[in-house]
Design a protein around this motif. Structure first.
Motif, PDB file in Angstrom:
ATOM      1  N   GLU A  36       0.822  -1.147  -0.112  1.00  0.00           N
ATOM      2  CA  GLU A  36       0.104  -0.207   0.198  1.00  0.00           C
ATOM      3  C   GLU A  36       0.946   1.143  -0.089  1.00  0.00           C
ATOM      4  N   GLU A  37       1.825   1.278   0.855  1.00  0.00           N
ATOM      5  CA  GLU A  37       2.713   2.402   0.978  1.00  0.00           C
ATOM      6  C   GLU A  37       3.498   2.710  -0.209  1.00  0.00           C
ATOM      7  N   LEU A  38       3.826   1.606  -1.127  1.00  0.00           N
ATOM      8  CA  LEU A  38       4.593   2.042  -2.379  1.00  0.00           C
ATOM      9  C   LEU A  38       3.952   1.938  -3.421  1.00  0.00           C
ATOM     10  N   GLY A  39       2.349   1.575  -3.352  1.00  0.00           N
ATOM     11  CA  GLY A  39       1.603   1.646  -4.362  1.00  0.00           C
ATOM     12  C   GLY A  39       1.779   0.796  -5.344  1.00  0.00           C
ATOM     13  N   VAL A  40       2.332  -0.509  -5.029  1.00  0.00           N
ATOM     14  CA  VAL A  40       2.728  -1.339  -6.134  1.00  0.00           C
ATOM     15  C   VAL A  40       1.450  -2.222  -6.675  1.00  0.00           C
ATOM     16  N   GLN A  41       1.386  -2.660  -7.748  1.00  0.00           N
ATOM     17  CA  GLN A  41       0.084  -3.418  -8.341  1.00  0.00           C
ATOM     18  C   GLN A  41       0.235  -4.970  -8.069  1.00  0.00           C
ATOM     19  N   ALA A  42       1.415  -5.461  -7.685  1.00  0.00           N
ATOM     20  CA  ALA A  42       1.591  -6.736  -7.519  1.00  0.00           C
ATOM     21  C   ALA A  42       2.818  -7.289  -6.599  1.00  0.00           C
ATOM     22  N   VAL A  43       2.655  -8.335  -5.832  1.00  0.00           N
ATOM     23  CA  VAL A  43       3.796  -8.773  -5.085  1.00  0.00           C
ATOM     24  C   VAL A  43       4.278 -10.041  -5.733  1.00  0.00           C
ATOM     25  N   PHE A  44       5.628 -10.458  -5.781  1.00  0.00           N
ATOM     26  CA  PHE A  44       6.117 -11.418  -6.337  1.00  0.00           C
ATOM     27  C   PHE A  44       7.008 -12.328  -5.289  1.00  0.00           C
ATOM     28  N   CYS A  45       6.824 -13.487  -5.135  1.00  0.00           N
ATOM     29  CA  CYS A  45       7.843 -14.267  -4.273  1.00  0.00           C
ATOM     30  C   CYS A  45       7.953 -15.859  -4.887  1.00  0.00           C
ATOM     31  N   ASN A  46       8.871 -16.338  -4.023  1.00  0.00           N
ATOM     32  CA  ASN A  46       9.001 -18.113  -4.594  1.00  0.00           C
ATOM     33  C   ASN A  46       8.212 -18.895  -3.488  1.00  0.00           C
ATOM     34  N   HIS A  47       7.844 -19.812  -4.136  1.00  0.00           N
ATOM     35  CA  HIS A  47       7.140 -21.002  -3.156  1.00  0.00           C
ATOM     36  C   HIS A  47       8.011 -21.291  -1.959  1.00  0.00           C
ATOM     37  N   ASP A  48       7.112 -21.513  -0.777  1.00  0.00           N
ATOM     38  CA  ASP A  48       7.526 -22.003   0.282  1.00  0.00           C
ATOM     39  C   ASP A  48       6.708 -23.286   0.813  1.00  0.00           C
ATOM     40  N   TYR A  49       7.140 -24.588   1.027  1.00  0.00           N
ATOM     41  CA  TYR A  49       6.302 -25.708   0.935  1.00  0.00           C
ATOM     42  C   TYR A  49       5.948 -25.997   2.560  1.00  0.00           C
ATOM     43  N   GLU A  50       6.361 -25.370   3.337  1.00  0.00           N
ATOM     44  CA  GLU A  50       5.915 -25.720   4.877  1.00  0.00           C
ATOM     45  C   GLU A  50       4.523 -25.313   5.133  1.00  0.00           C
ATOM     46  N   PRO A  51       4.024 -25.934   5.937  1.00  0.00           N
ATOM     47  CA  PRO A  51       2.526 -25.778   6.133  1.00  0.00           C
ATOM     48  C   PRO A  51       2.074 -24.234   6.674  1.00  0.00           C
ATOM     49  N   GLN A  52       2.892 -23.910   7.707  1.00  0.00           N
ATOM     50  CA  GLN A  52       2.699 -22.667   8.317  1.00  0.00           C
ATOM     51  C   GLN A  52       2.917 -21.692   7.008  1.00  0.00           C
TER      52      GLN A  52
END
Length: 479
Positions: A90-106
């Motif tokens: 919200e602060e940066l006004g970005v349109q999307a967040v990108f990340c890589n998968h994490d497979y742990e349940p939490q």
């Protein structure tokens, strides 16, 4: 149509090369920011002096410097990512967040919550495969089921890779660096360990290489020894392993690069049997990640439900035995030296991880979950999938585990894999005067030990009989 701006959320991928989420964000966006969140839901439960926090802190400094070289910068936050990521977006006004998968349940639950918050604000959430070559449902049995035995999984993994080597293609960053968001006039400073509420550990004293450069140095060194890995890896006094496990854990290296390099080495006729065995170890890592993803119940229960019926030792006497195991005073030198290694360095040789796990579960009759939790607290390279898989293997409750009646003899293991007692003497100098024969079972030595090394807290042969009786329950059909 390109996005105006995006945010890349770094987690278990602390590098600025061959990084899927970063590559995809740079391709899709005119302006890309990068953030790492010091997750208080994890950090609050750690001791105030923790080598892993030290490792992350040092590795992030290298990430920040590399981003600066490419024209970007690193933002850090300290809090719960469920709150911090949507707020920063919200602060940066970005349109999307990108990340890589994490497979742990939490982690999966966390990402679902973050994605919902972003979507509610009209933002997108994109996640990609990065820390493994194959994931989730990419390697299945011919019948479309999930593998529970390693060797068929490995064969299917290798077959899939041979059919589609493009999965090893690197995700380059530098050609797209113009899309990094330039730093503000006053770029944010990285927090100090003290500001995060932590104290420096002995990471520097141990000379554990950190960051992308540390991973690269270790891998280059290992390539000069990889041909002998199949033999050298079993001897704790020998420089046999790659020592890359903590770098796998925090993603300061690219698994695609490692696999590609080893395969290229083999194609040129190098690497010997050691390269093939090391590649198998990487596949074991992915096997356990796949098991955790498809069978999240293993976090707190046995993979094989019948093993949950085992009656483990409990009460004050069991607690004292567990404390002796933790503190390296069981009276079995190889077990004690291994526990002192993890306590002092945060790392333990893989052969010894099997030995001490077998000793805890099958000599002392203590629940594997207690040992797993101890490793989770102390290992620099703690990875839930691999740690859980290894402990369940040792206790025979896991997938493709050793049969319950196969019980490591700690003295025989010591005589075979530390015959001259070099590793034992490194961590138990009070035994240095014993001969190479005596050092594996000091209670049999004809002379008194002036340093007061303890006698065995259990006798292995007697403990083995009790274990066989304890495990009889797994042979009985369910009611």
């Amino acid at each position: 149509m390109k996005l105006t701006s995006s945010l890349v959320w770094l987690r278990r991928d602390l590098r600025v090369f061959d990084h899927v989420a970063l590559h995809q964000a740079l391709l899709a966006s005119e302006r890309v920011y990068c953030v790492f969140v010091y997750d208080t839901t994890i950090l609050n439960d750690l001791p105030r002096c923790d080598r892993r926090v030290d490792f992350i802190h040092a590795s992030l400094a290298e990430v920040a410097a590399e981003l600066q070289q490419l024209g970007g910068y690193l933002i850090t936050r300290h809090g719960d990512p469920v709150d911090e990521i949507p707020a920063l977006a919200e602060e940066l006004g970005v349109q999307a967040v990108f990340c890589n998968h994490d497979y742990e349940p939490q982690a999966i639950a966390r990402d679902v919550t973050v994605a919902k918050a972003l979507h509610a604000a009209g933002r997108r959430f994109h996640s990609y495969k990065d820390q493994v070559i194959f994931e989730k449902n990419e390697i299945l049995t011919q019948g479309g089921g999930v593998f529970s035995v390693f060797t068929p999984y490995k064969n299917a993994w290798l077959k899939r890779l041979a059919a589609d080597p493009s999965v090893l293609t690197p995700y380059n960053i530098e050609p797209h660096a113009a899309h990094f968001a330039p730093p503000p006039k006053r770029p944010p400073k990285l927090p100090t360990l003290a500001e995060l509420g932590f104290e420096p550990s002995n990471l520097k004293e141990l000379k554990i290489p950190t960051g992308m450069s540390g991973a690269a140095r270790l891998f280059d060194d290992f390539l000069t020894r990889i041909a002998d890995y199949n033999v050298a890896r079993d001897y704790p006094a020998v420089k046999g392993p790659s020592y890359l496990s903590v770098h796998f854990r925090f993603g300061t290296l690219s698994v695609r690069h490692l696999v590609r390099t080893v395969l290229d080495l083999q194609e040129r006729g190098g690497g010997g049997e050691g390269a093939a065995v090391w590649l198998s170890e990487l596949i074991w890592r992915e096997f356990y990640a796949m098991i955790l993803y498809h069978h999240p119940h293993v976090v707190s229960a046995a993979f094989k439900p019948a093993y949950d019926a085992i009656a483990w030792e409990t009460g004050p006497e069991a607690d004292e035995l567990f404390a002796a195991w933790c503190e390296g005073r069981t009276g079995y030198p190889l077990v004690d030296a291994a526990m002192l290694q993890i306590n002092q360095t945060g790392w333990m040789h893989n052969r010894l991880r099997m030995v001490v796990a077998s000793f805890l579960t099958k000599d002392l009759g203590i629940d594997w979950r207690r040992g797993e939790a101890y490793f989770a607290l102390h290992l620099n390279d703690f990875d839930l999938a691999s740690n859980n898989g290894g402990w369940q293997w040792a206790s025979s409750s896991g997938c493709d585990a050793q049969p319950y009646f196969r019980i490591f003899n700690p003295v025989a293991q010591s005589e075979k894999f530390d015959a001259e007692g070099k590793f034992i003497r490194r961590y138990l100098p009070q035994l240095k005067e014993l001969s190479n024969k005596e050092i594996h079972a000091p209670w049999l030595a004809p002379r008194m030990l002036s340093a007061g090394y303890p006698p065995p807290i259990v006798m292995h042969d007697e403990a083995r009989k009790r274990t066989l009786e304890r495990y009889e329950v797994v042979k009985k059909p369910a009611a």
